[in-house]
Every structure is written in C-alpha cells, then in structure tokens.
Write a protein that holds these residues in place. Sequence first.
Motif, PDB file in Angstrom:
ATOM      1  N   MET A 476      -8.440 -13.584  14.619  1.00 47.52           N
ATOM      2  CA  MET A 476      -8.488 -15.004  14.936  1.00 47.52           C
ATOM      3  C   MET A 476      -9.614 -15.688  14.180  1.00 47.52           C
ATOM      4  O   MET A 476     -10.449 -16.381  14.732  1.00 47.52           O
ATOM      5  N   GLN A 477      -9.607 -15.461  12.869  1.00 47.66           N
ATOM      6  CA  GLN A 477     -10.528 -16.122  11.962  1.00 47.66           C
ATOM      7  C   GLN A 477      -9.858 -17.379  11.406  1.00 47.66           C
ATOM      8  O   GLN A 477      -8.668 -17.612  11.611  1.00 47.66           O
ATOM      9  N   GLY A 478     -10.625 -18.216  10.716  1.00 52.60           N
ATOM     10  CA  GLY A 478     -10.068 -19.434  10.156  1.00 52.60           C
ATOM     11  C   GLY A 478      -8.844 -19.176   9.296  1.00 52.60           C
ATOM     12  O   GLY A 478      -8.868 -18.323   8.413  1.00 52.60           O
ATOM     13  N   GLY A 479      -7.747 -19.887   9.572  1.00 49.14           N
ATOM     14  CA  GLY A 479      -6.511 -19.726   8.815  1.00 49.14           C
ATOM     15  C   GLY A 479      -5.575 -18.672   9.369  1.00 49.14           C
ATOM     16  O   GLY A 479      -4.403 -18.606   8.965  1.00 49.14           O
ATOM     17  N   ASP A 480      -6.037 -17.825  10.284  1.00 49.87           N
ATOM     18  CA  ASP A 480      -5.170 -16.810  10.889  1.00 49.87           C
ATOM     19  C   ASP A 480      -4.137 -17.470  11.793  1.00 49.87           C
ATOM     20  O   ASP A 480      -4.368 -18.538  12.365  1.00 49.87           O
ATOM     21  N   ARG A 481      -3.023 -16.804  11.963  1.00 49.06           N
ATOM     22  CA  ARG A 481      -1.941 -17.324  12.797  1.00 49.06           C
ATOM     23  C   ARG A 481      -1.663 -16.376  13.953  1.00 49.06           C
ATOM     24  O   ARG A 481      -1.820 -15.164  13.825  1.00 49.06           O
ATOM     25  N   PHE A 482      -1.237 -16.947  15.058  1.00 44.57           N
ATOM     26  CA  PHE A 482      -0.932 -16.144  16.238  1.00 44.57           C
ATOM     27  C   PHE A 482       0.088 -16.887  17.082  1.00 44.57           C
ATOM     28  O   PHE A 482       0.438 -18.046  16.804  1.00 44.57           O
ATOM     29  N   VAL A 483       0.572 -16.215  18.120  1.00 46.31           N
ATOM     30  CA  VAL A 483       1.497 -16.824  19.079  1.00 46.31           C
ATOM     31  C   VAL A 483       0.844 -16.837  20.452  1.00 46.31           C
ATOM     32  O   VAL A 483       0.289 -15.822  20.900  1.00 46.31           O
ATOM     33  N   LEU A 484       0.896 -17.992  21.099  1.00 45.09           N
ATOM     34  CA  LEU A 484       0.449 -18.132  22.475  1.00 45.09           C
ATOM     35  C   LEU A 484       1.679 -18.029  23.364  1.00 45.09           C
ATOM     36  O   LEU A 484       2.527 -18.924  23.389  1.00 45.09           O
ATOM     37  N   ASN A 485       1.812 -16.891  24.048  1.00 41.12           N
ATOM     38  CA  ASN A 485       2.936 -16.649  24.950  1.00 41.12           C
ATOM     39  C   ASN A 485       2.556 -17.079  26.358  1.00 41.12           C
ATOM     40  O   ASN A 485       1.535 -16.621  26.899  1.00 41.12           O
ATOM     41  N   VAL A 486       3.355 -17.953  26.964  1.00 43.82           N
ATOM     42  CA  VAL A 486       3.107 -18.435  28.319  1.00 43.82           C
ATOM     43  C   VAL A 486       3.858 -17.540  29.289  1.00 43.82           C
ATOM     44  O   VAL A 486       5.090 -17.385  29.193  1.00 43.82           O
ATOM     45  N   LEU A 487       3.144 -16.918  30.221  1.00 43.99           N
ATOM     46  CA  LEU A 487       3.786 -16.010  31.179  1.00 43.99           C
ATOM     47  C   LEU A 487       4.403 -16.795  32.342  1.00 43.99           C
ATOM     48  O   LEU A 487       3.888 -17.842  32.747  1.00 43.99           O
ATOM     49  N   GLU A 488       5.500 -16.257  32.874  1.00 47.08           N
ATOM     50  CA  GLU A 488       6.245 -16.941  33.937  1.00 47.08           C
ATOM     51  C   GLU A 488       5.855 -16.404  35.310  1.00 47.08           C
ATOM     52  O   GLU A 488       5.620 -15.199  35.480  1.00 47.08           O
ATOM     53  N   GLU A 489       5.784 -17.304  36.240  1.00 43.37           N
ATOM     54  CA  GLU A 489       5.338 -16.963  37.593  1.00 43.37           C
ATOM     55  C   GLU A 489       6.154 -15.836  38.216  1.00 43.37           C
ATOM     56  O   GLU A 489       5.623 -14.966  38.909  1.00 43.37           O
ATOM     57  N   ASP A 527      10.097 -11.710  27.224  1.00 47.77           N
ATOM     58  CA  ASP A 527      10.069 -12.088  28.640  1.00 47.77           C
ATOM     59  C   ASP A 527       9.104 -13.230  28.932  1.00 47.77           C
ATOM     60  O   ASP A 527       8.842 -13.534  30.101  1.00 47.77           O
ATOM     61  N   ALA A 528       8.583 -13.872  27.903  1.00 42.80           N
ATOM     62  CA  ALA A 528       7.671 -14.996  28.128  1.00 42.80           C
ATOM     63  C   ALA A 528       8.454 -16.237  28.539  1.00 42.80           C
ATOM     64  O   ALA A 528       9.604 -16.430  28.144  1.00 42.80           O
ATOM     65  N   LEU A 529       7.823 -17.108  29.309  1.00 43.22           N
ATOM     66  CA  LEU A 529       8.440 -18.367  29.707  1.00 43.22           C
ATOM     67  C   LEU A 529       8.542 -19.313  28.509  1.00 43.22           C
ATOM     68  O   LEU A 529       9.522 -20.043  28.346  1.00 43.22           O
ATOM     69  N   ALA A 530       7.508 -19.307  27.651  1.00 51.07           N
ATOM     70  CA  ALA A 530       7.483 -20.167  26.477  1.00 51.07           C
ATOM     71  C   ALA A 530       6.566 -19.534  25.439  1.00 51.07           C
ATOM     72  O   ALA A 530       5.771 -18.643  25.754  1.00 51.07           O
ATOM     73  N   VAL A 560      13.650 -24.052  31.220  1.00 48.07           N
ATOM     74  CA  VAL A 560      13.031 -25.353  31.510  1.00 48.07           C
ATOM     75  C   VAL A 560      12.667 -25.489  32.986  1.00 48.07           C
ATOM     76  O   VAL A 560      11.873 -26.358  33.361  1.00 48.07           O
ATOM     77  N   HIS A 561      13.243 -24.666  33.847  1.00 51.39           N
ATOM     78  CA  HIS A 561      12.934 -24.729  35.276  1.00 51.39           C
ATOM     79  C   HIS A 561      11.851 -23.723  35.682  1.00 51.39           C
ATOM     80  O   HIS A 561      11.405 -23.710  36.834  1.00 51.39           O
ATOM     81  N   GLY A 562      11.437 -22.893  34.743  1.00 53.84           N
ATOM     82  CA  GLY A 562      10.436 -21.879  35.062  1.00 53.84           C
ATOM     83  C   GLY A 562       9.048 -22.478  35.221  1.00 53.84           C
ATOM     84  O   GLY A 562       8.732 -23.542  34.680  1.00 53.84           O
ATOM     85  N   LEU A 563       8.185 -21.779  35.978  1.00 47.28           N
ATOM     86  CA  LEU A 563       6.815 -22.226  36.216  1.00 47.28           C
ATOM     87  C   LEU A 563       5.831 -21.248  35.579  1.00 47.28           C
ATOM     88  O   LEU A 563       6.040 -20.030  35.601  1.00 47.28           O
ATOM     89  N   THR A 564       4.764 -21.801  35.041  1.00 50.16           N
ATOM     90  CA  THR A 564       3.720 -20.977  34.438  1.00 50.16           C
ATOM     91  C   THR A 564       2.998 -20.159  35.506  1.00 50.16           C
ATOM     92  O   THR A 564       2.676 -20.680  36.585  1.00 50.16           O
ATOM     93  N   ALA A 565       2.761 -18.892  35.199  1.00 47.89           N
ATOM     94  CA  ALA A 565       1.978 -18.056  36.110  1.00 47.89           C
ATOM     95  C   ALA A 565       0.561 -18.623  36.216  1.00 47.89           C
ATOM     96  O   ALA A 565      -0.055 -18.969  35.213  1.00 47.89           O
TER      97      ALA A 565
END
Length: 575
Positions: A476-489, A527-530, A560-565
């Motif tokens: 996670m240095q400048g210019g690096d790329r990653f994915v932020l996975n949102v977990l579902e409740e 299995d991520a919500l988003a 779209v109906h899921g809730l973030t954990a």
Amino acid sequence: MVTLVQSTQEKNRQRLTIQTAELAENTTAIRSLDWDRDRFDIEFGLRNGTTYNSFLIRGDKTALVDTSHRKFEQLYLEALAGLVDIKTIDYLVVSHTEPDHSALIADLLVIAPHIVIVGAKVAIKFLENMVHYPFESQIVKSGDLLDLGKGHELEFVSAPNLHWPDTIFSFDHGTGILYTCDVFGMHYCDDQIYDTNPQILEADFRYYYDCLMAPNARSVLAALKRIAKLDIKLVATGHGPLLKESIPHWLEQYQSWSAAQTKTDTFVALFYCQDYGHSDHLARAIAHGVNRNGVQVELIDLQQTSPQELREWVEAAKGLIVGMPPQSCPISQTALSTVLAAAHKKQAVGLFETGGSEDEPIYPLRNKFRDIGLTEAFPPISVKEAPQAAMDQLCDEAGTDMGQWLTRDRTQKKIQAIDATLEQALGRISTGLYLITAKKGDLSSAMLASWVTQASGSPLGVAIAVAKDRAIESFMQGGDRFVLNVLEESNYQPLMKHFLKRFPPGGDRFAGVKTYPASNGCPILADALAYIECEVSSRMDCCDHWVIYSTVHTGRVADVHGLTAVHHRKLGSHY
C-alpha cells in the motif's frame, strides 16, 4: 590554498558555491556549499544549509572519494576538471550510494569509462541498479588495502548501517585522513574548512547525530572500535566542516551518546556471511520486516567480526537471526559456535538458508537453539534457488513475525497505560468490517480492516488506517492498487475467522476462499457484499499506523438489500 567559486546561476532560488582546499600533500577537498537548503531527507529541517564534500587523492594512481549532489553537476565537474584531467582518474571510492554523494557517478563514467569503482559489496549492487552504465568495480571490506603510491595507502573499514547499509570508511595511512562520508558530519554550511569554532557547531552536530545515527547506536559503537587503532589526524566528513581541531571531543560525543542510547533499545542481531550465496539479499529482506515494528536490526558479518564482538552482540540482543554460513569456512564455524555459546533462553531466534552451494545444515542448529530454550519467531527459511519476489515476501513476513514477538510486551504496556474510562469511550466508536486485498505481480496479501471511512467526494476517496507492523503495508505504497471488500452482516463470520488466523511467512492467505480478479488485478471476495477498486494517493504518518488515502476507480454491490457488517467494540485499545 582555498578557492571559492560562486555559482553563476540560481537553482531553485538557492545559492550554490564550490570550494576547493588542499588538505595535505596531493590531497584536495571539493566542497559543494548549499547555502539555502532548508530540509534534508524530507523530515529533517535545516537551519544552516549543508555541504556535500568530495576528495581527490593523487599518488601514482589518482582516486576520487565520493562525488556530489545532482544540483551541483556543472559546478562540480568544472571544479574537478580544474584540478585534474578527469580521464586520468583511476579509482572512485564510494563511501555509500545515497544520491547526495553518488549522483554524478554516471557523468564521470561517461567521461572516463575506465574508472574502477571501489566500495562495499552492497554499494556495488546498488550502483548496478542506479547507474545503468557498465563499469569496472572492486569490492572491499574491513582490512582491505588500496595502494595509490607516493605513500597514499587506503585501508577500508566497514561501517554498515551508519545511515546506509553500504557505508564504508577509508583511511589514508600516508596523511592520517579518515574519510567517513555521513558519519561525524553535520548539516552546516560555512566557508570555514575545519571545525575552528566547535562551540558554534555543537547543536548542529548533535541534531545530525540524533536524526541519522542514533537509530543505529550499536553500529556506531562497533565502528568506533574499528577505528580506535588508527592514528587519525583529520576526519573528512561528507557534510559540513572537516574535523581537525577537536577530534577526540567529537568522537567522545558519539561514544557517550551511543552508549546511552543502547541501554534500553530492543534490537535484533542478524548474523550472516555477506559474500556467501544470497545471504546479503535475504538478510536485508528479513531486516525490512523487523524494522516495520520499530525494532532495530544490526547486520553482523560472521566472517568480519571478532569472537569478543560476537559475544557482546548476542548477549545484548533480544532476538537472533542467523543466515547459515558455508560448512567449509573455519572462521564462520568458530563464529557460529560463539553465537550458540552466548545465546540464552529469553531470546527469540530465526534461521534462514542462504542459497550457497554448501550451507551449514539448518535443522541441527535449530535443535541446538531449542535445547537452550530460545523461542522460534519463525520457521526455518529454506532456499533452493535464486531469490524471487515470493521469497522476498516470505523473508519480509518472517521478519515481521520476529518484530511482533519482540514488541508484544511494549504493546501491552501501552494498552494498560490508557485510562479505563477513556478506553471504554473510544470503544463506543463503531465501524464497519472490511477486507483489504492486494496484489503485486505474483504476490498477494490481505488484511481484515475496520478503521475505514470515505474521506473525499471529489475525487471520490477513502481513508484506511493500517498498523505499521502489518505485512500488507508494503502493498500500500503510493500508486499501489487494492480492493476494499465490504463484508455483509449475514455472512461475515467465516471470512473474518479465516483472515484473523496467523499465517506462516509466505503463506497463501486466499487458500480455500472464493475469489475472482478485479480489473486492477487484485482479488475480489466472492462472498463480499460489495467491492471498491482503489489506488493509493498518499500516506500520513499517525504514530503506530499509516492513514492511507486512496482514490476510488470503480465498485459494485452484490446485494442492494444487504447490510454492512458492523464492528462494535468495548475497548478502544482493540480493533
């Protein structure tokens, strides 16, 4: 004779001048005076500018010790050409490869491609990646000699870790001049060649030590021991005035400050054979991981260190890391026995093969350390081929494990020091639950995160707090790329349980987890919500964490109906 050349042009509104001075017979200083520089290494503010010092020695052979900063290119080369035909220079001694001293090496090689570059093994490797120009080289270590003729015989003294890992001193037995580059220097710009008024220099000398040398105080003490036998008449530093009037005073300052610094520091002694196999490369990868936890690492060459020094290193260290030496070398075998004899059960240990053709067997040594009672910080690292990126990551993560083990008590004390009421109040700050997934080339990493928030609307951006001791930090240095996975409740617990496991160094964090690639190449959790694809824009130092700000490129919601954990804590000292 002293000559001062004023710059005829203004660069970045800074006054730049060149000063040359005869220091001794056939020995000339070329000082690049940067009068208005107000910062160094980004974080260090300067009050009195700085200088970049270079030296020319003319015997039967001619040697140049270090060059200068890129901003002095024209001034420096003109001054050098006024002293000597550059094409006749035989050697360039590189005290270390930091750009403010080595920036003009490629320029010299264009003019005089026959120059032999002399330096530590690490320095030569660094230059091969920096210069991009073929050159002849001569690797030197402590005790090696280079006879220039006319009484100028240079003896080299290894001083690794004194600001840079490749630092080496050069002592001219003919003049008594010790060339030390950064060590014993100061950021102080003045046309006085020597330390004529030491009382004026005291504050800058101490500030420089605190910023650059104090983090490696034990290496300072080791270097002072190595030069104690030399009859030093002048210390030719890389920055500031040269030390002549008060040499015992300045050296005593380094001695006392470093002795005080080492009384409480936790550090790891990493033993290896610098010239054997891939030992040097692997050692530095492991050291990087240890450093991530704020723990210092002292790199110690088994073949260049006396038994007494080895015992002192081992007895003072909290952690020991050993790169396996060659079986056929009697010196390294004796050194290894010394390390074993001095080790004690309160220490942590880690072992790695070096990839040489005849490494000492690793597992018998592991058993001996176990018999003494040492805790194994990471499993033995076996090397069967030239190190690739995956091996570098494994070594980095192994070092991280060592650092975390050594700092566990310190972390607990910090937690216990928090006021109980405040800790409970902080714990009421609720957050979501997320998984950061990252990939670089064939390497991947992941981290369960909860300190995440949207940080900007135009452009869209998010901020994530990442502890400095987390292995994913290097992804996670400048210019690096990653994915932020949102977990579902409704289904976060299996993923959270999986990624909270302690993975062995180099372990596959995605084994048994369903993923598919994002457009930026990083894994998306099925299995991520988003998910949101991100690119690191900047990092802010927040003590034990980095706050990493990233712009958002694309994203998608699976339900779209899921809730973030949601993560509810009771205490602010824990995630």
